[in-house]
Structures are given as structure tokens and as C-alpha cells.
Design a protein around this motif. Structure first.
Motif, PDB file in Angstrom:
ATOM      1  N   ALA A  85     -12.666   7.366   5.342  1.00 13.78           N
ATOM      2  CA  ALA A  85     -11.201   7.314   5.300  1.00 13.78           C
ATOM      3  C   ALA A  85     -10.600   7.676   6.653  1.00 13.78           C
ATOM      4  O   ALA A  85      -9.637   7.040   7.110  1.00 13.78           O
ATOM      5  CB  ALA A  85     -10.690   8.268   4.219  1.00 13.78           C
ATOM      6  N   ASN A 232      -1.120   9.859   9.400  1.00 17.03           N
ATOM      7  CA  ASN A 232      -0.063   8.987   8.877  1.00 17.03           C
ATOM      8  C   ASN A 232       0.798   8.441  10.012  1.00 17.03           C
ATOM      9  O   ASN A 232       1.157   7.257  10.031  1.00 17.03           O
ATOM     10  CB  ASN A 232       0.817   9.756   7.893  1.00 17.03           C
ATOM     11  CG  ASN A 232       0.097  10.073   6.594  1.00 17.03           C
ATOM     12  OD1 ASN A 232      -0.883   9.425   6.238  1.00 17.03           O
ATOM     13  ND2 ASN A 232       0.579  11.076   5.883  1.00 17.03           N
ATOM     14  N   HIS A 282     -10.982   2.118   1.140  1.00 16.28           N
ATOM     15  CA  HIS A 282     -10.212   0.896   0.924  1.00 16.28           C
ATOM     16  C   HIS A 282      -9.681   0.837  -0.502  1.00 16.28           C
ATOM     17  O   HIS A 282      -8.503   0.505  -0.732  1.00 16.28           O
ATOM     18  CB  HIS A 282     -11.092  -0.320   1.216  1.00 16.28           C
ATOM     19  CG  HIS A 282     -10.339  -1.613   1.262  1.00 16.28           C
ATOM     20  ND1 HIS A 282      -9.550  -1.982   2.336  1.00 16.28           N
ATOM     21  CD2 HIS A 282     -10.228  -2.614   0.355  1.00 16.28           C
ATOM     22  CE1 HIS A 282      -9.003  -3.160   2.086  1.00 16.28           C
ATOM     23  NE2 HIS A 282      -9.398  -3.567   0.895  1.00 16.28           N
ATOM     24  N   ARG A 285      -6.795   3.390  -0.969  1.00 18.10           N
ATOM     25  CA  ARG A 285      -5.513   2.947  -0.395  1.00 18.10           C
ATOM     26  C   ARG A 285      -4.861   1.873  -1.270  1.00 18.10           C
ATOM     27  O   ARG A 285      -3.631   1.808  -1.353  1.00 18.10           O
ATOM     28  CB  ARG A 285      -5.737   2.420   1.022  1.00 18.10           C
ATOM     29  CG  ARG A 285      -6.009   3.519   2.040  1.00 18.10           C
ATOM     30  CD  ARG A 285      -6.021   2.973   3.464  1.00 18.10           C
ATOM     31  NE  ARG A 285      -6.160   4.054   4.408  1.00 18.10           N
ATOM     32  CZ  ARG A 285      -7.318   4.499   4.885  1.00 18.10           C
ATOM     33  NH1 ARG A 285      -8.444   3.924   4.488  1.00 18.10           N
ATOM     34  NH2 ARG A 285      -7.358   5.492   5.742  1.00 18.10           N
ATOM     35  N   PRO A 290      -1.121   4.437   1.612  1.00 19.18           N
ATOM     36  CA  PRO A 290      -1.764   4.869   2.856  1.00 19.18           C
ATOM     37  C   PRO A 290      -1.610   6.350   3.199  1.00 19.18           C
ATOM     38  O   PRO A 290      -2.128   6.794   4.223  1.00 19.18           O
ATOM     39  CB  PRO A 290      -1.041   4.013   3.908  1.00 19.18           C
ATOM     40  CG  PRO A 290       0.341   3.834   3.346  1.00 19.18           C
ATOM     41  CD  PRO A 290       0.179   3.762   1.850  1.00 19.18           C
ATOM     42  N   HIS A 292      -2.390   9.804   3.860  1.00 17.43           N
ATOM     43  CA  HIS A 292      -3.682  10.465   3.980  1.00 17.43           C
ATOM     44  C   HIS A 292      -3.742  11.792   3.234  1.00 17.43           C
ATOM     45  O   HIS A 292      -4.848  12.291   2.967  1.00 17.43           O
ATOM     46  CB  HIS A 292      -4.021  10.683   5.460  1.00 17.43           C
ATOM     47  CG  HIS A 292      -4.494   9.441   6.140  1.00 17.43           C
ATOM     48  ND1 HIS A 292      -3.629   8.548   6.728  1.00 17.43           N
ATOM     49  CD2 HIS A 292      -5.741   8.911   6.304  1.00 17.43           C
ATOM     50  CE1 HIS A 292      -4.310   7.544   7.249  1.00 17.43           C
ATOM     51  NE2 HIS A 292      -5.591   7.739   7.007  1.00 17.43           N
ATOM     52  N   VAL A 295      -5.065  10.167   0.257  1.00 19.95           N
ATOM     53  CA  VAL A 295      -6.254   9.342   0.492  1.00 19.95           C
ATOM     54  C   VAL A 295      -7.485  10.198   0.757  1.00 19.95           C
ATOM     55  O   VAL A 295      -8.571   9.918   0.221  1.00 19.95           O
ATOM     56  CB  VAL A 295      -6.004   8.388   1.685  1.00 19.95           C
ATOM     57  CG1 VAL A 295      -7.318   7.731   2.129  1.00 19.95           C
ATOM     58  CG2 VAL A 295      -4.988   7.321   1.307  1.00 19.95           C
ATOM     59  N   SER A 299     -10.713  10.123  -1.582  1.00 21.38           N
ATOM     60  CA  SER A 299     -11.876   9.452  -0.998  1.00 21.38           C
ATOM     61  C   SER A 299     -13.117  10.324  -1.129  1.00 21.38           C
ATOM     62  O   SER A 299     -14.219   9.829  -1.392  1.00 21.38           O
ATOM     63  CB  SER A 299     -11.617   9.124   0.477  1.00 21.38           C
ATOM     64  OG  SER A 299     -10.597   8.158   0.614  1.00 21.38           O
TER      65      SER A 299
END
Length: 350
Positions: A85, A232, A282, A285, A290, A292, A295, A299
Motif C-alpha cells: 500500500a 494522501n 488495490h 482502494r 484512497p 491512507h 487503506v 491492507s
């Protein structure tokens, strides 16, 4: 399509539920037939001294083989998902992977040296340094490659992602040639060990490797989460990030170096396990957007879940034989990579 709904808030709970379920399943399945109930009893006997009529053999298999392997899968998978990520965020490319800088190839070359040439030299090292001969050389070479790639891609004018990528390609080619030479000169046993290591496996799990990977995971989570907002902003572009007060050279240096540490640890412990760092970020997201701050932890969780699932399949698909887990992740990841590649191709109008 779920970004504007309640899904981003619900997803962590769903992932956690499946993660716990996979952990329970992982300690219950394997070449030796042990029922789910006996597996739970074996854990209770070993960890809380609960008295139960369970055989000593079953208790040893569950507590000293399956449980450590399960815990190692969780930490290794989380590190791979997390570093993937971050690398995709730094390179602003959904096709980016932690091995993109050639760090995994460098680690493979170091491990090959440990397996084929320096096995006897490392025997006398103390236990805190000797995770294993393979681990020491793989980790050392991973860090060396990381420093070299960053040095080649950085100048007084700043850092160039393109140069880093090209440097990674060149180092991967050199490492591949080195691995070919080691394969050529290896004896039968070293050749088998080298081949199995290149395909990735959780079979060598122990409490020292679990401790090392867990400490690494906590360290990476702290560093990456503290940089989530900067990541970001970096998605807007380097120029915009600089105008907003982000020191992009220092940020990229720190994040790439930490990713290399994480990748070096995973490669040194479990061998070459690909595609988790590509697939998981992927998917996350696509599900939560998006940001983070969402994410990164997701992840890590989904990376642990995917590797645990792959390891369960590796142990059961051809039981009592065991497939290398790297083969399972490659089979799962290759079609996904092709799909993402086609999506990028259509976006570019090629």
C-alpha cells in the motif's frame, strides 16, 4: 462503489471476523487429521493448563507447529500488504509492488549465498543474530539494495522515481544472473533448499521468526500511520505536496527505506512470496477509497487474511504433500495483475 456508503466503516469488522475464522481453521487443518474440537483442546492444554483427554502428539502438532505457522502467516501477510500500500502511494501507481526496487531480488541473492556458499560460516553466530544463515544474508542484501537504489535515484535536485525503477530493474537482472550462477554450482541438497526457498514457505516458522516479524510489523504500522496524511497529499503530485509544506525527499526516503526493511524481513523468513503487495492495496482502494488512514490498516489485515488462506490451501490441496505458498499466491495474483494491467492500458487509450 462502496466509498460513499457505510461500507468503509463496516469493512474492518467483516475482515476481522473472517481473519479470526481463518485463524481457527488454520490450527485445525493439515496433513495430520485432527478434529476442530481436539485442536481447541490442544491449545487450551498448552496455553492455560486446562486438563483434557487429548493426545500428546496432537498437542505438539497444534501448539508447536500449526499455531506458530498461523501467527507467522498473520505477521508476514500484514507486512506485505502494508508495504504494498505504501509503495503504491509513493509511486502513485496501482501496479507498484514492494519488489519493484529490486529489493526482493537482492534478498534472494543474499539467501542464495547463505544456502550455497556461507552455510558453514554462520553456524557459530549467536542466536540473536542467527535467525538463520539464510535470514542474515537475505536481510543484509535487501538493505544494501535499498540503499543503492535510493542513492542512484537521488541527487541534489531531489529524487527521481523513474531512475529508482530503472535501477531496480538493473539490480534485479544482476541478482538473477547471480542466482543462476549459484544454481549452477550448488550441490543437490543446496539446490533443493534454494529452489524451495525461492517458491516461499511458512514451514520454517518458529518463535524467534514470529517475534522478529511481529516487532517489524508494529514498527512499520507506527511509521506508516504517522505518514498517512502526508501520503494522501503526495497523491496530488510532488509539486502540490511541496507547496503544502511536505518535504517529499525526506518522506520518500523514509517510506522506501522502511518498506525495504519490511520486505527484507519477510523474504529472509519466508522466502519469495509475491503479489500480496499488489493485490491487497488495490482491492482496498476500490472498497474504501484512497485515504491512507483507512487503506493502511485494512491492507495489513487483508494481507494477513490472504496469506493465511494461501497457506491453508498449500497444506491441504495436495495433502499429505505441501505446496510452496508462493505458488498459491502467484496463481491468485497473476490473473489479477493482468486485469489491472488491462485497466491501465484502457485508461491510457492504448
Amino acid at each position: 462503489m462502496f466509498v460513499n456508503s457505510r461500507w468503509p466503516l463496516l469493512l474492518p469488522s467483516v475482515v476481522l471476523f473472517f481473519l479470526v475464522s481463518m485463524v481457527v481453521l488454520s490450527v485445525s487443518v493439515g496433513p495430520m487429521a485432527i478434529s476442530f474440537v481436539d485442536s481447541i483442546k490442544a491449545l487450551l492444554v498448552d496455553w492455560v493448563n486446562w486438563q483434557s483427554p487429548v493426545s500428546t502428539q496432537h498437542a505438539i502438532v497444534v501448539s508447536h507447529i500449526r499455531l506458530p505457522r498461523t501467527l507467522l502467516c498473520l505477521s508476514i501477510g500484514a507486512i506485505l500488504g502494508l508495504t504494498g500500500a505504501v509503495m503504491q502511494g509513493v509511486f502513485r501507481n496501482p501496479l507498484a509492488d514492494p519488489g519493484i526496487m529490486g529489493v526482493s531480488s537482492g534478498a534472494a541473492l543474499g539467501a542464495g549465498l547463505g544456502i550455497v556458499i556461507f552455510a558453514d560460516v554462520m553456524i557459530d553466530l549467536p542466536n540473536w543474530l542467527q535467525l538463520s544463515t539464510v535470514s542474515f544474508f537475505a536481510f543484509t542484501f535487501a538493505l544494501a539494495v535499498c540503499l543503492l537504489v535510493y542513492k542512484l535515484g537521488t541527487s541534489s535536485q531531489g529524487s527521481s522515481v523513474v531512475v529508482m525503477l530503472l535501477a531496480g530493474v538493473a539490480i534485479s537482472a544482476i541478482a538473477g544472473a547471480g542466482m543462476g550462477m549459484l544454481t549452477y554450482i550448488a550441490d543437490d541438497q543446496s539446490l533443493r533448499d534454494l529452489s524451495l526457498w525461492q517458491m516461499g514457505s511458512m514451514a520454517g516458522s518458529n518463535w524467534l521468526s514470529i517475534t522478529l516479524s511481529s516487532i517489524t510489523l508494529v514498527f512499520l504500522l507506527v511509521v506508516f500511520m504517522s505518514s498517512a496524511q502526508a501520503l494522501n497529499i503526495l497523491l496530488l503530485g510532488d509539486a502540490e505536496a511541496v507547496h503544502l509544506g511536505i518535504d517529499i525527499v525526506r518522506l520518500k526516503r523514509r517510506l522506501i527505506f522502511c518498506c525495504a526493511i519490511g520486505l527484507g524481513i519477510t523474504v529472509s523468513i519466508a522466502g519469495m512470496i509475491g503479489f500480496i503487495g499488489l493485490i491487497i492495496p488495490h482491492l482496498v482502494r476500490l472498497l474504501v477509497g484512497p485515504n491512507h488512514q483507512r487503506v493502511l490498516p485494512l491492507s495489513a489485515m487483508l494481507g494477513a487474511l490472504l496469506l493465511l488462506l494461501a497457506d491453508i490451501l498449500a497444506r491441504t490441496v495436495m495433502a499429505p504433500s505441501e505446496l510452496p505458498v508462493g505458488i498459491i499466491t502467484a496463481l491468485l495474483g497473476s490473473p489479477f495483475f493482468i486485469i489491472v494491467l488491462l485497466q491501465q492500458r484502457s485508461k491510457l487509450g492504448i
